[in-house]
Motif scaffolding. Structure first.
Motif, mmCIF file in Angstrom:
data_model
loop_
_atom_site.group_PDB
_atom_site.id
_atom_site.type_symbol
_atom_site.label_atom_id
_atom_site.label_comp_id
_atom_site.label_asym_id
_atom_site.label_seq_id
_atom_site.Cartn_x
_atom_site.Cartn_y
_atom_site.Cartn_z
ATOM 1 N N GLY A 20 0.888 -1.355 -0.023
ATOM 2 C CA GLY A 20 0.174 -0.004 -0.068
ATOM 3 C C GLY A 20 0.735 1.276 -0.005
ATOM 4 N N VAL A 21 2.012 1.053 1.005
ATOM 5 C CA VAL A 21 2.780 2.563 0.941
ATOM 6 C C VAL A 21 3.430 2.713 -0.242
ATOM 7 N N ALA A 22 4.008 1.558 -1.008
ATOM 8 C CA ALA A 22 4.663 1.659 -2.232
ATOM 9 C C ALA A 22 3.837 2.239 -3.038
ATOM 10 N N LEU A 23 2.363 1.599 -3.297
ATOM 11 C CA LEU A 23 1.436 2.100 -4.334
ATOM 12 C C LEU A 23 1.381 3.974 -4.167
ATOM 13 N N ILE A 24 1.041 4.293 -2.843
ATOM 14 C CA ILE A 24 1.018 5.778 -2.586
ATOM 15 C C ILE A 24 2.122 6.486 -2.999
ATOM 16 N N VAL A 25 3.500 5.989 -2.846
ATOM 17 C CA VAL A 25 4.579 6.637 -3.246
ATOM 18 C C VAL A 25 4.657 6.830 -4.690
ATOM 19 N N VAL A 26 4.257 5.896 -5.352
ATOM 20 C CA VAL A 26 4.211 5.917 -7.047
ATOM 21 C C VAL A 26 3.134 6.965 -7.466
ATOM 22 N N ALA A 27 1.937 6.878 -6.744
ATOM 23 C CA ALA A 27 1.030 7.867 -7.226
ATOM 24 C C ALA A 27 1.453 9.273 -6.874
ATOM 25 N N ALA A 73 4.408 10.494 -6.752
ATOM 26 C CA ALA A 73 5.496 10.802 -7.583
ATOM 27 C C ALA A 73 5.087 11.167 -9.016
ATOM 28 N N LEU A 74 3.793 10.626 -9.599
ATOM 29 C CA LEU A 74 3.327 10.947 -10.687
ATOM 30 C C LEU A 74 2.353 11.794 -10.869
#
Lengths: 360, 331, 262
Positions: A16-23, A25-26
């Protein structure tokens, strides 16, 4: 906040955290599709998040109702403006001014907080409101006989964040990818906001954070347990003000223009509303409140006028008025129907929704 | 010396207006412990409504004397203000009577914003001027001048205040209000309808606010959708200065604050005159030379700051105000 | 006597307007005893507590605590010196958990400040762990360990009183001042409280106890001070005080006389 012991975060959380980070960033690129203005709006959302979290320390953790919080924002903003613009001809780099701004705001926080230590709820609110207004009046009038703040005209041509020749205000490539000015600021702001969030979480789960909450819950008992309420309250003001000052300095740099207009009672109330709306004392809630109260008015602005044109053939209420009316109605409505905020911490929800049964 | 007297006269006039508005704050705070943030806006609406009515009547060119036109304007303003205050109390404050302090305060702020912007929608963003139908004649008074408008304001305010004191001290409603202010629960048990009492406080306050609004309109000649905020804050300061919850205190505080402001604005220029100082920059020296050695650090544009300073000083050093009781807290 | 006495009060007086809450009250509390403070309602017992713990300032008289004077001291300094109290009307931090309430009790004996909070250095982390550990221990000591993560507001009444004691104990007091800890408790709960008090005494903490429950007072207190209308009317062992005619008159009225000899 009740601490929960989590020894090892399960993989689901990491995903979940990784997803948020990517979101995150984009996000600026997605927003840019709708226009650079939306990236700027995102940046504002982050600045306001920092502000709201700062106020959350004073109002949410320590329970001190501060209606003049915007004064610290103003201090930070003007310190930056005075030290990085043609006004005095001083151009210090941002990494020197930010701590200065935070520091000066911190001092103001202590100065404004010190006289209020013995005051009860409403009176504290009014005194802090008075302080906020006094600062605004001084900012507006210190342009004669000696021109310090340039009065109502404000200070413009403020330097953006710069390292050597790399300026955040101009568009340009970084590592091969093209970034616009606002997009560059976005990442810097994102980093700073995350720092602020982490610091706030740490403050809450600490001896100091508990002392703040003790004062909020029952000041007499807090004193009886050995808490030096005077110093702890001053610390709340100081920390809250510091965050306000940092946010103000960044505001100055991104806007490249400041004037006393941006620092009135109304702005204080908006930040307070963010804290209240999101659920006082609750960090995720306050972040949500800040983001919502920054984005919604913009959404309104872009939709209200076309909507009115479509419905009535003309614009009855300009976007600004609509925004304010909605804001006022929302404040009343939330207090009537969801006083604990939209995403309250369990703590505040119980406190505000059940009548207190303290036999006092 | 004439300046002193003149400022006192001006201050007395302004102070009378503050006193009328302060009474509204103090009554509501005394009975339900709420700072009615929106009260200043009620004053503003009183001013605006009376302005609209007067302008409309003048436009209709009816053969009515000026006094009647103004009275009609006042009457309508009072009606509108009373309605607004009553509705505000019923819709936004009554449900929150048992809530912790923060909730009604925020609601009051919300109501204030709603009223301001509603006024903005109805009357527009610009300053509205009062039609030049009043021509105040100045009278000489020991070297200073006092216009009959000023006298009228002071006298009318005094009459209204006396009337309010009469109501509170000598009528059943007044007694009910005093009882509710002391102890709402017990008052309720004694058969007093708290809701009526509280509504009465709002209504009376609103009526006085409407009168104050008209006074400000005629005295300054202009009205603006934002004028309520500052006026309200200063009137609240006056109420606190005199001792919040105390009617005589609100009156005293209002007049005192008006005089302090007037004197402050009048003398701050002299007091902060920097031309006497030896260490001046060249540009300052030029300014001094050009203006007869009268360059002030702080001018009358800092007038509003006085009220705030008074507020802060009173709340810190004597929170119970001049006439308020000292309440000691038993743990 | 100076080596035995933990707290010596001399001539304490306090007025509220025309009301003499305390008039010339003097007493001594010795190390390691359980000292009772009784008297009819309005006698000045809680006022005495409030003067002792710095919430009020005495108009007259002084305290000597553990050899040092205790005058014009703020409540948080009183806690630092080693006097911890509970309140007649229970003043827990309602919206915080039981564990957090006790952790706050550790505040006065710990020192992490704002920088420790922000940077979480080794010492701060160690201190936090110790605070939490000690808090759990104290919760167990008073018997509410199972409710550690419940909000104080949601605890049963008896558990709330015990929690308040745990929080006070967390400050490592030399003198534990309890204001009617047994109020509202039934017989079983009171027995449990009695055992707790005795265990606290065994662990070397002196106890000052305001109580109305005479059975509890007589069974657990070594010595007792009796106040009436702000004045001391008797001080002595539980048995002595129980039979003191002045005390009986204060509680029952002077028209009544107890014929104890049958």
């Amino acid at each position: 906040m009740t601490k929960r012991r989590v020894k090892r975060a399960p993989p689901k959380v990491w995903a979940g955290v990784a997803l948020i980070v990517v979101a995150l960033a984009l996000l600026p690129f997605v927003a840019a599709l709708a226009g650079q203005a939306w990236v700027r709006i995102l940046n504002f959302a982050m600045i306001y998040t920092m502000l709201a979290l700062g106020l959350n320390i004073v109002v949410g953790f320590a329970g001190l109702l501060d209606l003049g919080y915007i004064a610290f924002y103003a201090v930070g903003a003007y310190v930056y403006a005075l030290l990085a613009s043609p006004h005095f001809g001083i151009h210090l780099p941002f990494w020197v001014i930010l701590p200065l701004g935070a520091g000066l705001a911190c001092i103001f926080g202590v100065l404004l907080g010190a006289p209020t230590l013995k005051l009860r709820g409403d009176y504290l609110a009014i005194v802090t409101l008075g302080f906020g207004e006094i600062i605004r009046i001084f900012l507006n009038n210190l342009n004669a006989p000696v021109n310090i703040t340039n009065g109502p005209q404000g200070i413009n041509l403020i330097d953006p964040f710069r390292i050597g020749s790399f300026s955040l205000a101009r568009a340009g490539p970084v590592l091969g990818i093209d970034f616009s000015g606002p997009q560059k600021y976005y990442y810097v702001l994102l980093l700073l906001t995350i720092c602020v969030i982490v610091i706030n979480i740490r403050l809450q789960n600490s001896r100091l954070g508990r002392a703040w909450e003790a004062i909020r819950e029952d000041e007499v008992a807090a004193k009886a347990m050995g808490i030096n309420t005077r110093n702890v309250k001053l610390l709340a003001f100081a920390m809250g003000a510091s965050f306000g000052g940092i946010a103000g300095a960044i505001f100055s740099a991104t806007q490249q223009f400041v004037s006393p207009e941006s620092f009135g009672l109304f702005e204080s109330i908006i930040v307070l509303a963010m804290v209240v709306l999101g659920g006082m004392g609750n960090i995720p809630g306050v972040i949500l409140g800040a983001v919502m109260l920054t984005l919604l008015p913009e959404v309104l602005r872009y939709t209200m006028e076309p909507l009115q044109l479509a419905l009535f053939g003309r614009v009855l209420l300009d976007a600004e008025t609509v925004r304010l009316l909605v804001f006022g109605i929302a404040l009343v409505a939330i207090m009537l129907y969801r006083p604990a905020g939209l995403w309250p911490s369990a703590v505040r929800k119980r406190e505000l929704e059940t009548p207190k049964v303290v036999a006092e | 010396m004439e300046i002193l007297l003149q400022q006192i006269i001006n201050g007395l006039t302004l102070g009378s207006v503050y006193a009328l508005v302060a009474l509204g704050y103090t009554m509501v705070y005394g009975i339900i412990g709420l700072i009615n943030f929106a009260h200043g806006e009620v004053v503003m609406i009183g001013a605006m409504v009376s302005l609209s009515v007067v302008t409309a009547l003048l436009g209709a060119q009816l053969p009515l004397p000026t006094a009647v036109i103004i009275l009609v304007g006042l009457f309508v303003a009072i009606l509108v203000c009373i309605t607004i205050a009553y509705s505000m109390e019923k819709i936004a404050y009554r449900p929150l009577r048992k809530a912790p302090r923060l909730a009604p305060l925020i609601t009051a702020i919300g109501m204030s914003i709603i009223l301001q912007n509603a006024a903005l929608v109805v009357w527009g963003r610009n300053y509205r001027t009062f039609p030049p139908i009043i021509h105040p004649t100045p009278h000489e008074l020991l070297g200073a001048t006092m216009t009959d408008l000023q006298m009228f304001i002071v006298v009318l305010a005094a009459i209204l205040m006396a009337a309010l004191l009469f109501v509170v001290q000598r009528t059943r409603l007044g007694m009910a209000m005093r009882a509710t202010a002391q102890n709402p629960q017990v008052a309720g048990l004694m058969g007093i309808d708290i809701n009526v009492v509280i509504s009465a406080a709002f209504v009376i306050g609103a009526a006085l606010a409407a009168v104050a609004g008209l006074m400000v309109m005629t005295y300054y000649g202009i009205a603006h959708y934002y004028m309520g905020f500052l006026l309200g804050l200063k009137a609240f300061t006056a109420a606190v200065l005199g001792g919040i919850g105390n009617l005589a205190g609100a009156m005293l505080g209002g007049i005192l604050l008006g005089i302090i402001e007037a004197l402050g604005a009048g003398y701050i220029g002299d007091v902060s005159n920097i031309c006497g100082f030896p260490w001046l920059s060249d540009s300052l020296r030029e300014q001094c030379a050009a203006s007869d050695n009268q360059v002030s650090m702080f001018g009358s544009n800092y007038q509003d700051v006085f009220a705030f300073f008074v507020l802060i000083l009173v709340l810190i050093f004597r929170p119970s105000g001049l006439l308020g009781e000292r309440v000691s807290e038993r743990a | 006597m100076s080596t035995l006495s933990l707290l010596a009060a001399k001539g304490i007086s306090k007025r509220f307007g025309g009301v003499h809450a305390l008039s010339d009250v003097s007493f001594t509390i010795n190390h390691g005893e359980i000292y009772g403070l009784i008297g009819p309602n309005g006698a000045g017992k809680t006022s005495l507590f409030n003067v002792l713990t710095g919430i009020y300032t005495a108009d007259d008289g002084n305290f000597i605590f553990d050899g040092e004077p205790l005058d014009r001291v703020k409540p948080n300094e009183v806690a630092e010196r080693g006097i911890a109290r509970t309140f007649q009307n229970i003043r827990l931090f309602q919206n915080l958990s039981a564990l957090e309430n006790v952790m706050i009790g550790r505040h006065v004996r710990t020192k992490a400040g704002v920088f420790g909070a922000m940077f979480r250095d080794k010492n701060t982390l160690a201190e936090e762990a110790a605070i939490e550990k000690r808090a759990y221990e104290l919760l167990g000591y008073v018997g509410v360990a199972k409710r550690a993560n419940d909000l104080a507001k949601h605890l049963a009444y008896g558990d709330q009183r015990r929690l308040e004691i745990a929080r006070a104990l967390a400050t490592e007091p030399k003198l534990l001042a309890l204001d009617e800890p047994a109020a509202g408790m039934n017989a079983t709960e009171t027995q449990g409280l009695k055992r707790l008090l005795e265990e606290i005494r065994r662990d070397g903490i002196t106890i000052l106890l305001i109580e109305h429950d005479m059975k509890l007072v007589m069974s657990v207190c070594d010595r007792v001070l009796v106040l009436d209308y702000g004045r001391k009317i008797a001080e002595g062992s539980a048995a002595e005080v129980q039979n003191d005619p002045k005390v009986i008159a204060a509680y029952l009225g002077s028209e009544v006389s107890l014929n104890l000899k049958g």
